[in-house]
Design a protein around this motif. Structure first.
Motif, PDB file in Angstrom:
ATOM      1  N   HIS A  10      40.678  33.544  39.872  1.00 30.61           N
ATOM      2  CA  HIS A  10      39.610  33.500  40.870  1.00 30.61           C
ATOM      3  C   HIS A  10      38.604  32.406  40.534  1.00 30.61           C
ATOM      4  O   HIS A  10      38.659  31.816  39.472  1.00 30.61           O
ATOM      5  CB  HIS A  10      38.929  34.869  40.997  1.00 30.61           C
ATOM      6  CG  HIS A  10      38.234  35.333  39.745  1.00 30.61           C
ATOM      7  ND1 HIS A  10      37.310  36.340  39.743  1.00 30.61           N
ATOM      8  CD2 HIS A  10      38.335  34.929  38.454  1.00 30.61           C
ATOM      9  CE1 HIS A  10      36.860  36.531  38.511  1.00 30.61           C
ATOM     10  NE2 HIS A  10      37.476  35.705  37.713  1.00 30.61           N
ATOM     11  N   VAL A  11      37.736  32.145  41.467  1.00 30.73           N
ATOM     12  CA  VAL A  11      36.708  31.111  41.390  1.00 30.73           C
ATOM     13  C   VAL A  11      37.374  29.722  41.235  1.00 30.73           C
ATOM     14  O   VAL A  11      38.155  29.360  42.107  1.00 30.73           O
ATOM     15  CB  VAL A  11      35.641  31.405  40.313  1.00 30.73           C
ATOM     16  CG1 VAL A  11      34.362  30.629  40.612  1.00 30.73           C
ATOM     17  CG2 VAL A  11      35.281  32.903  40.278  1.00 30.73           C
TER      18      VAL A  11
ATOM     19  N   GLU B 164      45.259  39.413  45.041  1.00 32.83           N
ATOM     20  CA  GLU B 164      43.830  39.575  45.346  1.00 32.83           C
ATOM     21  C   GLU B 164      43.507  41.010  45.712  1.00 32.83           C
ATOM     22  O   GLU B 164      44.344  41.734  46.261  1.00 32.83           O
ATOM     23  CB  GLU B 164      43.448  38.672  46.520  1.00 32.83           C
ATOM     24  CG  GLU B 164      43.623  37.203  46.231  1.00 32.83           C
ATOM     25  CD  GLU B 164      43.192  36.343  47.413  1.00 32.83           C
ATOM     26  OE1 GLU B 164      42.009  36.056  47.542  1.00 32.83           O
ATOM     27  OE2 GLU B 164      44.076  35.982  48.223  1.00 32.83           O
TER      28      GLU B 164
ATOM     29  N   THR C 256      45.133  46.600  41.716  1.00 30.48           N
ATOM     30  CA  THR C 256      45.855  46.797  40.448  1.00 30.48           C
ATOM     31  C   THR C 256      45.172  47.830  39.555  1.00 30.48           C
ATOM     32  O   THR C 256      45.574  48.004  38.409  1.00 30.48           O
ATOM     33  CB  THR C 256      45.993  45.459  39.703  1.00 30.48           C
ATOM     34  OG1 THR C 256      44.692  44.884  39.589  1.00 30.48           O
ATOM     35  CG2 THR C 256      46.900  44.514  40.453  1.00 30.48           C
TER      36      THR C 256
ATOM     37  N   ASN D 166      42.102  34.403  34.853  1.00 30.68           N
ATOM     38  CA  ASN D 166      40.821  33.979  34.266  1.00 30.68           C
ATOM     39  C   ASN D 166      39.741  35.014  34.558  1.00 30.68           C
ATOM     40  O   ASN D 166      38.651  34.708  35.011  1.00 30.68           O
ATOM     41  CB  ASN D 166      40.402  32.578  34.738  1.00 30.68           C
ATOM     42  CG  ASN D 166      40.017  32.501  36.197  1.00 30.68           C
ATOM     43  OD1 ASN D 166      40.673  33.106  37.043  1.00 30.68           O
ATOM     44  ND2 ASN D 166      38.969  31.765  36.519  1.00 30.68           N
TER      45      ASN D 166
ATOM     46  N   PRO E 292      36.250  38.592  29.802  1.00 30.83           N
ATOM     47  CA  PRO E 292      36.901  39.077  28.582  1.00 30.83           C
ATOM     48  C   PRO E 292      37.277  40.559  28.677  1.00 30.83           C
ATOM     49  O   PRO E 292      36.470  41.391  29.086  1.00 30.83           O
ATOM     50  CB  PRO E 292      35.825  38.861  27.503  1.00 30.83           C
ATOM     51  CG  PRO E 292      34.958  37.786  28.041  1.00 30.83           C
ATOM     52  CD  PRO E 292      34.968  37.923  29.528  1.00 30.83           C
TER      53      PRO E 292
ATOM     54  N   ALA F 271      39.191  42.210  30.730  1.00 27.97           N
ATOM     55  CA  ALA F 271      39.477  42.828  32.032  1.00 27.97           C
ATOM     56  C   ALA F 271      40.968  43.186  32.182  1.00 27.97           C
ATOM     57  O   ALA F 271      41.307  44.271  32.670  1.00 27.97           O
ATOM     58  CB  ALA F 271      39.028  41.920  33.174  1.00 27.97           C
TER      59      ALA F 271
ATOM     60  N   GLY G  91      35.801  31.846  28.567  1.00 25.18           N
ATOM     61  CA  GLY G  91      34.698  30.943  28.263  1.00 25.18           C
ATOM     62  C   GLY G  91      34.810  30.397  26.843  1.00 25.18           C
ATOM     63  O   GLY G  91      34.618  29.212  26.594  1.00 25.18           O
TER      64      GLY G  91
ATOM     65  N   ASP H 139      35.244  23.955  34.650  1.00 27.47           N
ATOM     66  CA  ASP H 139      36.178  24.693  35.502  1.00 27.47           C
ATOM     67  C   ASP H 139      37.509  23.959  35.695  1.00 27.47           C
ATOM     68  O   ASP H 139      38.506  24.276  35.075  1.00 27.47           O
ATOM     69  CB  ASP H 139      35.540  24.947  36.873  1.00 27.47           C
ATOM     70  CG  ASP H 139      34.503  26.059  36.816  1.00 27.47           C
ATOM     71  OD1 ASP H 139      34.518  26.836  35.850  1.00 27.47           O
ATOM     72  OD2 ASP H 139      33.686  26.158  37.741  1.00 27.47           O
TER      73      ASP H 139
HETATM   74  N1  COA Z   1      42.542  44.983  41.913  1.00 27.69           N
HETATM   75  C1  COA Z   1      41.667  45.743  41.255  1.00 27.69           C
HETATM   76  N2  COA Z   1      40.743  45.253  40.411  1.00 27.69           N
HETATM   77  C2  COA Z   1      40.724  43.926  40.248  1.00 27.69           C
HETATM   78  C3  COA Z   1      41.625  43.073  40.900  1.00 27.69           C
HETATM   79  C4  COA Z   1      42.569  43.651  41.782  1.00 27.69           C
HETATM   80  N3  COA Z   1      43.449  42.922  42.438  1.00 27.69           N
HETATM   81  N4  COA Z   1      41.359  41.814  40.540  1.00 27.69           N
HETATM   82  C5  COA Z   1      40.335  41.866  39.680  1.00 27.69           C
HETATM   83  N5  COA Z   1      39.948  43.158  39.509  1.00 27.69           N
HETATM   84  C6  COA Z   1      38.870  43.658  38.651  1.00 27.69           C
HETATM   85  C7  COA Z   1      39.159  43.436  37.183  1.00 27.69           C
HETATM   86  O1  COA Z   1      39.997  44.405  36.676  1.00 27.69           O
HETATM   87  C8  COA Z   1      37.751  43.488  36.623  1.00 27.69           C
HETATM   88  O2  COA Z   1      37.319  44.840  36.562  1.00 27.69           O
HETATM   89  P1  COA Z   1      36.572  45.477  35.254  1.00 27.69           P
HETATM   90  O3  COA Z   1      35.504  44.526  34.867  1.00 27.69           O
HETATM   91  O4  COA Z   1      36.077  46.783  35.797  1.00 27.69           O
HETATM   92  O5  COA Z   1      37.554  45.641  34.187  1.00 27.69           O
HETATM   93  C9  COA Z   1      36.969  42.796  37.726  1.00 27.69           C
HETATM   94  O6  COA Z   1      37.702  42.912  38.928  1.00 27.69           O
HETATM   95  C10 COA Z   1      36.841  41.301  37.508  1.00 27.69           C
HETATM   96  O7  COA Z   1      35.939  41.134  36.558  1.00 27.69           O
HETATM   97  P2  COA Z   1      35.484  39.677  36.099  1.00 27.69           P
HETATM   98  O8  COA Z   1      36.599  38.729  35.985  1.00 27.69           O
HETATM   99  O9  COA Z   1      34.709  39.866  34.850  1.00 27.69           O
HETATM  100  O10 COA Z   1      34.602  39.200  37.334  1.00 27.69           O
HETATM  101  P3  COA Z   1      33.085  38.780  37.410  1.00 27.69           P
HETATM  102  O11 COA Z   1      32.845  38.401  38.819  1.00 27.69           O
HETATM  103  O12 COA Z   1      32.184  39.807  36.832  1.00 27.69           O
HETATM  104  O13 COA Z   1      32.958  37.477  36.478  1.00 27.69           O
HETATM  105  C11 COA Z   1      33.587  35.292  35.759  1.00 27.69           C
HETATM  106  C12 COA Z   1      33.393  36.238  36.938  1.00 27.69           C
HETATM  107  C13 COA Z   1      34.162  33.988  36.283  1.00 27.69           C
HETATM  108  C14 COA Z   1      32.222  35.018  35.098  1.00 27.69           C
HETATM  109  C15 COA Z   1      34.550  35.948  34.737  1.00 27.69           C
HETATM  110  O14 COA Z   1      35.739  36.260  35.390  1.00 27.69           O
HETATM  111  C16 COA Z   1      34.875  35.067  33.556  1.00 27.69           C
HETATM  112  O15 COA Z   1      34.065  34.889  32.626  1.00 27.69           O
HETATM  113  N6  COA Z   1      36.088  34.509  33.529  1.00 27.69           N
HETATM  114  C17 COA Z   1      36.600  33.742  32.420  1.00 27.69           C
HETATM  115  C18 COA Z   1      36.010  32.376  32.399  1.00 27.69           C
HETATM  116  C19 COA Z   1      36.221  31.655  33.698  1.00 27.69           C
HETATM  117  O16 COA Z   1      37.325  31.432  34.141  1.00 27.69           O
HETATM  118  N7  COA Z   1      35.093  31.198  34.260  1.00 27.69           N
HETATM  119  C20 COA Z   1      35.122  30.193  35.279  1.00 27.69           C
HETATM  120  C21 COA Z   1      35.304  30.624  36.612  1.00 27.69           C
HETATM  121  S1  COA Z   1      35.335  29.169  37.587  1.00 27.69           S
END
Ligand code: COA
Length: 416
Positions: A15-16, A37, A74, A96, A99, A101, A126, A169
């Protein structure tokens, strides 16, 4: 024409921007990329900064072309079951999430490897595993600060500065794509999948390699001769921000051209390449500088390099940035106009090469995006529209052996 990655199935749990940029690249080269998604909402970027009501935002469409979209919850047992089937039949899973998840969802590396030992599991985080910040969620600008780019970008009398280029990114996504392709080649030899991890901090630092070079030079000799602080200013014990100075051995600067008073982009980048000094003097109408001891060598020029840049700006005052480059290119001087997004969007060369492409989209109409920056002799990546949310859910489920009734049941429990 068969595309090189045809037959490679990728579960795109991204995502993102960082993850989607990686999987989009692999999709252009022929991989079957299935974006998983959350039902009802999907990737958050579908809704971010919308310019057309009820149509996916450009942030999403420009990072998710050539993919399929499967909606799947999921966290529900029915959704997990579908994901498990998909995992058994896929070559790569890319994610991505924040941490932990994926582990919390029940899909740790051990579990994934047990479900499909041949699958490559690729992650962006990150910070790298075991790093003292490895619990942090990270976005672009955070990564630019953590990876050394911000402390070395901008001007010495201003704060640390973020680059508009997505160093945290998309750059991390490109590193991950290299890791995935390497692991696929490795799998051909060993028959085994593996975990591929790239951190945004590491990817930014990888691009800041020359600044780490400079830190070591500074510690050894106490100054950096290509920085504007030399020889009149002060150096501390850390690499300073160098404004628009050249990063290698060639001094350069952004210089004003005709119209700079009203046009914020009426500038060129001008490089004084050592061996091009004679042509530079000729281009500027300053033949007397060629053999003048105060100008002849790079060392002699450095103490008054800004006076030289001022003289060049005088020469540029009656030339537009395009006229200036057209003259300077004849003298083999490395330079370019400062181009705006508007100029790039309409650049005929970029249109012809497929770097800027128009993509028809079911809801938006046609939009512009950046096509493949990588050119091949035997592959012309074609950019197709990003999928609507869940557009391929039925198709993907059917390919996994689900009947119409099964799909209906999955919808009933809101698992897809
Ligand atoms: N069905 C059910 N749940 C889902 C899902 C699906 N299809 N897809 C995602 N989810 C849930 C995950 O299980 C997670 O749930 P949990 O936190 O309860 O375990 C949640 O959605 C996603 O959490 P997260 O990825 O932490 O999203 P966020 O919006 O809070 O944070 C970021 C976004 C980008 C800050 C974070 O994902 C991150 O640090 N990613 C790694 C670094 C990164 O890639 N950053 C750059 C983005 S451009």
């Amino acid at each position: 024409m068969t595309k090189p990655l045809e037959g490679i199935r990728i579960i795109d749990f991204t995502h993102v921007q960082a993850g989607p940029a990686c999987t989009q690249l692999l999709a252009w080269f022929g991989a079957d990329v299935i974006k998983v998604e959350r039902p009802g909402s999907g990737d958050v970027t579908r809704n971010q900064l919308r310019d057309i009501p009820d149509a996916d935002a450009l942030y999403f469409t420009m990072l998710n072309s050539n993919k399929k979209s499967l909606t799947l919850d999921t966290k529900k047992p029915e959704g997990k079951e579908v994901l498990e089937k998909l995992i058994r039949e896929s070559d790569v899973l890319v994610e991505n999430f924040g941490p932990g998840a994926l582990d919390r969802m029940g899909f740790s590396w051990e579990r994934l490897n047990e479900l499909n030992p041949k699958m490559i599991v690729a992650s962006v985080k990150g910070f790298s595993d075991g790093h003292h910040y490895d619990d942090l969620k990270v976005y672009e600008n955070v990564a630019q600060c953590a990876g050394g780019a911000a402390s070395t970008t901008g001007f010495w009398d201003g704060p640390p500065t973020i680059s508009a280029a997505a160093l945290g990114d998309s750059n991390t996504g490109m590193h991950l794509a290299i890791g995935i392709l390497t692991a696929l080649l490795g799998r051909d030899k060993t028959g085994k999948g593996q975990k591929v991890a790239v951190s945004m901090q590491d990817s930014v630092l990888n691009l800041c390699r020359v600044k780490l070079r400079d830190q070591q030079r500074l510690e050894r000799v106490g100054y950096l001769e290509e920085y504007p602080q030399y020889p009149h200013g002060e150096f501390s014990d850390v690499v300073p921000r160098g404004g628009n100075a050249g990063g290698g051995g060639q001094p350069g600067w952004v210089l004003k051209c005709k119209g700079w008073e009203t046009d914020p982009n009426a500038y060129i980048y001008f490089t004084i390449q050592g061996h091009a000094w004679e042509p530079i003097c000729k281009a500027l109408g300053k033949p007397e500088w060629i053999d003048d001891p105060a100008y002849k060598t790079a060392e002699a020029r450095q103490p008054h390099i800004f006076d030289i840049f001022n003289t060049i700006e005088g020469w540029l005052a009656d030339k537009t940035k395009f006229e200036a480059v057209d003259i300077l290119r004849k003298f083999d001087i490395p330079c370019a106009p400062v181009l705006t997004m508007k100029e790039l969007a309409n650049d005929p060369s970029l249109r012809a090469s497929g770097t800027i492409v128009e993509v028809p989209h079911k809801k938006r109409g046609t939009y512009l995006t950046v096509g493949s920056p990588i050119k091949f002799s035997d592959l012309k990546p074609e950019v197709t529209a990003s999928p609507l949310l869940g557009e391929h859910t039925d198709e993907v489920l059917a390919s996994l052996g689900y009947s119409q009734q099964d799909i209906f049941n999955l919808r009933e429990v809101k698992a897809v």
